[in-house]
Design an enzyme around this catalytic site. Structure first.
Site, mmCIF file in Angstrom:
data_model
loop_
_atom_site.group_PDB
_atom_site.id
_atom_site.type_symbol
_atom_site.label_atom_id
_atom_site.label_comp_id
_atom_site.label_asym_id
_atom_site.label_seq_id
_atom_site.Cartn_x
_atom_site.Cartn_y
_atom_site.Cartn_z
ATOM 1 N N GLU A 92 0.844 -1.194 0.000
ATOM 2 C CA GLU A 92 0.000 0.000 0.000
ATOM 3 C C GLU A 92 0.881 1.247 0.000
ATOM 4 O O GLU A 92 2.019 1.202 0.470
ATOM 5 C CB GLU A 92 -0.913 -0.082 1.237
ATOM 6 C CG GLU A 92 -1.738 1.118 1.584
ATOM 7 C CD GLU A 92 -2.804 1.485 0.569
ATOM 8 O OE1 GLU A 92 -2.462 1.620 -0.609
ATOM 9 O OE2 GLU A 92 -3.962 1.707 0.963
ATOM 10 N N ASP A 93 0.354 2.351 -0.535
ATOM 11 C CA ASP A 93 1.154 3.581 -0.577
ATOM 12 C C ASP A 93 1.346 4.187 0.810
ATOM 13 O O ASP A 93 2.449 4.541 1.198
ATOM 14 C CB ASP A 93 0.533 4.612 -1.553
ATOM 15 C CG ASP A 93 -0.944 4.914 -1.268
ATOM 16 O OD1 ASP A 93 -1.531 4.313 -0.340
ATOM 17 O OD2 ASP A 93 -1.524 5.748 -1.984
ATOM 18 N N ILE A 94 0.232 4.307 1.563
ATOM 19 C CA ILE A 94 0.316 5.051 2.823
ATOM 20 C C ILE A 94 -0.736 4.547 3.803
ATOM 21 O O ILE A 94 -1.840 4.178 3.400
ATOM 22 C CB ILE A 94 0.154 6.573 2.553
ATOM 23 C CG1 ILE A 94 0.363 7.422 3.815
ATOM 24 C CG2 ILE A 94 -1.182 6.905 1.926
ATOM 25 C CD1 ILE A 94 0.563 8.914 3.510
ATOM 26 N N ILE A 95 -0.378 4.482 5.071
ATOM 27 C CA ILE A 95 -1.374 4.192 6.109
ATOM 28 C C ILE A 95 -1.563 5.455 6.948
ATOM 29 O O ILE A 95 -0.605 6.074 7.386
ATOM 30 C CB ILE A 95 -1.023 2.954 6.967
ATOM 31 C CG1 ILE A 95 -2.076 2.740 8.066
ATOM 32 C CG2 ILE A 95 0.390 3.022 7.551
ATOM 33 C CD1 ILE A 95 -2.036 1.388 8.741
ATOM 34 N N ASP A 96 -2.842 5.802 7.114
ATOM 35 C CA ASP A 96 -3.203 7.040 7.803
ATOM 36 C C ASP A 96 -4.063 6.643 9.010
ATOM 37 O O ASP A 96 -3.545 6.258 10.048
ATOM 38 C CB ASP A 96 -3.934 7.907 6.770
ATOM 39 C CG ASP A 96 -4.232 9.309 7.239
ATOM 40 O OD1 ASP A 96 -3.661 9.722 8.249
ATOM 41 O OD2 ASP A 96 -5.039 10.006 6.585
ATOM 42 N N THR A 97 -5.379 6.640 8.866
ATOM 43 C CA THR A 97 -6.231 6.216 9.986
ATOM 44 C C THR A 97 -6.149 4.698 10.204
ATOM 45 O O THR A 97 -6.407 4.199 11.294
ATOM 46 C CB THR A 97 -7.715 6.549 9.710
ATOM 47 O OG1 THR A 97 -8.148 5.836 8.549
ATOM 48 C CG2 THR A 97 -7.917 8.034 9.520
ATOM 49 N N GLY A 98 -5.842 3.950 9.153
ATOM 50 C CA GLY A 98 -5.801 2.497 9.226
ATOM 51 C C GLY A 98 -7.082 1.851 8.702
ATOM 52 O O GLY A 98 -7.180 0.626 8.614
ATOM 53 N N LYS A 124 1.667 7.586 8.401
ATOM 54 C CA LYS A 124 1.336 8.789 9.178
ATOM 55 C C LYS A 124 0.822 8.316 10.524
ATOM 56 O O LYS A 124 -0.377 8.251 10.752
ATOM 57 C CB LYS A 124 0.198 9.560 8.473
ATOM 58 C CG LYS A 124 0.625 10.460 7.359
ATOM 59 C CD LYS A 124 -0.530 11.414 7.017
ATOM 60 C CE LYS A 124 -0.767 11.504 5.550
ATOM 61 N NZ LYS A 124 -1.960 12.280 5.196
ATOM 62 N N PHE A 145 -0.282 16.321 4.039
ATOM 63 C CA PHE A 145 -0.864 15.710 2.857
ATOM 64 C C PHE A 145 0.233 15.631 1.801
ATOM 65 O O PHE A 145 0.799 16.639 1.411
ATOM 66 C CB PHE A 145 -2.072 16.481 2.330
ATOM 67 C CG PHE A 145 -2.824 15.687 1.310
ATOM 68 C CD1 PHE A 145 -3.767 14.753 1.696
ATOM 69 C CD2 PHE A 145 -2.525 15.821 -0.048
ATOM 70 C CE1 PHE A 145 -4.428 13.974 0.746
ATOM 71 C CE2 PHE A 145 -3.177 15.052 -1.001
ATOM 72 C CZ PHE A 145 -4.136 14.126 -0.596
ATOM 73 N N ASP A 152 -1.784 10.772 -4.989
ATOM 74 C CA ASP A 152 -2.425 11.854 -5.743
ATOM 75 C C ASP A 152 -3.134 12.865 -4.863
ATOM 76 O O ASP A 152 -3.438 12.616 -3.698
ATOM 77 C CB ASP A 152 -3.483 11.259 -6.678
ATOM 78 C CG ASP A 152 -4.735 10.817 -5.902
ATOM 79 O OD1 ASP A 152 -4.579 10.041 -4.930
ATOM 80 O OD2 ASP A 152 -5.850 11.257 -6.238
ATOM 81 N N ARG A 158 0.520 11.900 -9.454
ATOM 82 C CA ARG A 158 0.963 10.523 -9.223
ATOM 83 C C ARG A 158 2.306 10.232 -9.898
ATOM 84 O O ARG A 158 3.050 9.366 -9.478
ATOM 85 C CB ARG A 158 -0.068 9.532 -9.772
ATOM 86 C CG ARG A 158 -1.396 9.520 -9.017
ATOM 87 C CD ARG A 158 -2.199 8.297 -9.436
ATOM 88 N NE ARG A 158 -3.597 8.360 -9.024
ATOM 89 C CZ ARG A 158 -4.054 7.986 -7.830
ATOM 90 N NH1 ARG A 158 -3.229 7.539 -6.927
ATOM 91 N NH2 ARG A 158 -5.342 8.062 -7.553
HETATM 92 P P1 IMP Z 1 -6.466 5.346 5.790
HETATM 93 O O1 IMP Z 1 -7.596 4.460 5.386
HETATM 94 O O2 IMP Z 1 -6.932 6.541 6.560
HETATM 95 O O3 IMP Z 1 -5.327 4.624 6.486
HETATM 96 O O4 IMP Z 1 -5.891 6.013 4.477
HETATM 97 C C1 IMP Z 1 -5.119 5.352 3.588
HETATM 98 C C2 IMP Z 1 -5.446 5.784 2.165
HETATM 99 O O5 IMP Z 1 -5.741 7.167 2.073
HETATM 100 C C3 IMP Z 1 -4.249 5.559 1.289
HETATM 101 O O6 IMP Z 1 -4.392 4.374 0.559
HETATM 102 C C4 IMP Z 1 -4.227 6.765 0.375
HETATM 103 O O7 IMP Z 1 -4.870 6.439 -0.839
HETATM 104 C C5 IMP Z 1 -5.007 7.821 1.060
HETATM 105 N N1 IMP Z 1 -4.137 8.843 1.691
HETATM 106 C C6 IMP Z 1 -3.914 9.030 3.009
HETATM 107 N N2 IMP Z 1 -3.068 10.044 3.230
HETATM 108 C C7 IMP Z 1 -2.763 10.538 2.010
HETATM 109 C C8 IMP Z 1 -1.895 11.616 1.565
HETATM 110 O O8 IMP Z 1 -1.239 12.319 2.347
HETATM 111 N N3 IMP Z 1 -1.829 11.800 0.225
HETATM 112 C C9 IMP Z 1 -2.511 11.044 -0.665
HETATM 113 N N4 IMP Z 1 -3.316 10.021 -0.309
HETATM 114 C C10 IMP Z 1 -3.450 9.778 1.023
HETATM 115 MG MG MG Z 2 -4.464 4.158 -1.483
#
Ligand code: IMP
Ligand code: MG
Length: 168
Positions: A92-98, A124, A145, A152, A158
């Site tokens: 996966e590109d990024i994990i934020d909230t999960g 994050k 962000f 993107d 991208r």
């Molecule tokens: P989560 O579900 O909150 O963990 O978010 C993860 C998804 O949100 C990732 O697969 C990204 O596609 C998108 N995302 C979260 N943060 C960013 C960011 O800073 N830039 C772009 N996409 C993000």
């Molecule tokens: Mg994504």
């Protein structure tokens, strides 16, 4: 745009991650799953450094609109490969909230893979709402962000070869 992670720094880290993955899965039947679209560049760089016959598949999730997650994660395009009894590594590109990775686990675990692990380019940590163990992490980043290297903002940026800060 302010560069947060330079191209060569990403490349060095991807090399290290691939070395670790090669070591762990060397003698195993591994399927690497690319979470589209954000992970496409990271995935392409990572899989070409895998030194055994790995299988690949793609899954499409969606949740983001603009810079905020809607919190509602849907599978837009499912896997085509059966994963029962196979070792699976989600890329996966990024994990934020999960929430996205939690949803993926929820969908994939009932298919009984031999193992299910996660590899993310960016983490994050500050924003985490669901505690998900991530086995491979490229970089931990602050709550900004970011765009580029697959990520993107409204489908743009991208193609950038680096990770840039697009917070303001
Ligand atoms: P989560 O579900 O909150 O963990 O978010 C993860 C998804 O949100 C990732 O697969 C990204 O596609 C998108 N995302 C979260 N943060 C960013 C960011 O800073 N830039 C772009 N996409 C993000
Ligand atoms: Mg994504």
């Amino acid at each position: 745009m302010q560069v947060l992670i330079k191209k060569h720094v990403i490349q060095n880290r991807v090399d290290q991650l691939a070395r670790d993955i090669n070591k762990e899965y060397e003698k195993k039947d591994l399927i690497m799953i690319c979470v589209l679209k954000g992970a496409f560049m990271f995935f392409a760089d990572l899989v070409r450094l895998i030194n055994f016959p790995v299988k690949v598949d793609f899954i499409t999730l969606s949740s983001y609109e603009g810079k905020e997650s809607t919190g509602i994660i849907t599978i837009k395009e499912p896997l085509k490969t059966p994963i029962k009894g196979k070792h699976v590594l989600i890329v996966e590109d990024i994990i934020d909230t999960g929430k996205s990775l939690s949803k993926l686990q929820e969908v994939l675990l009932p298919q009984n893979p031999a193992s299910l692990k996660i590899c993310v380019l960016l983490d994050k940590k500050i924003k985490r709402e669901i505690d998900i163990p991530v086995q491979y992490t490229g970089f931990t980043i602050p709550d900004k962000f970011v765009v580029g290297y697959g990520l993107d903002f409204n489908e743009e940026f991208r193609n950038l070869p680096f990770v840039g800060d697009y917070s303001d």
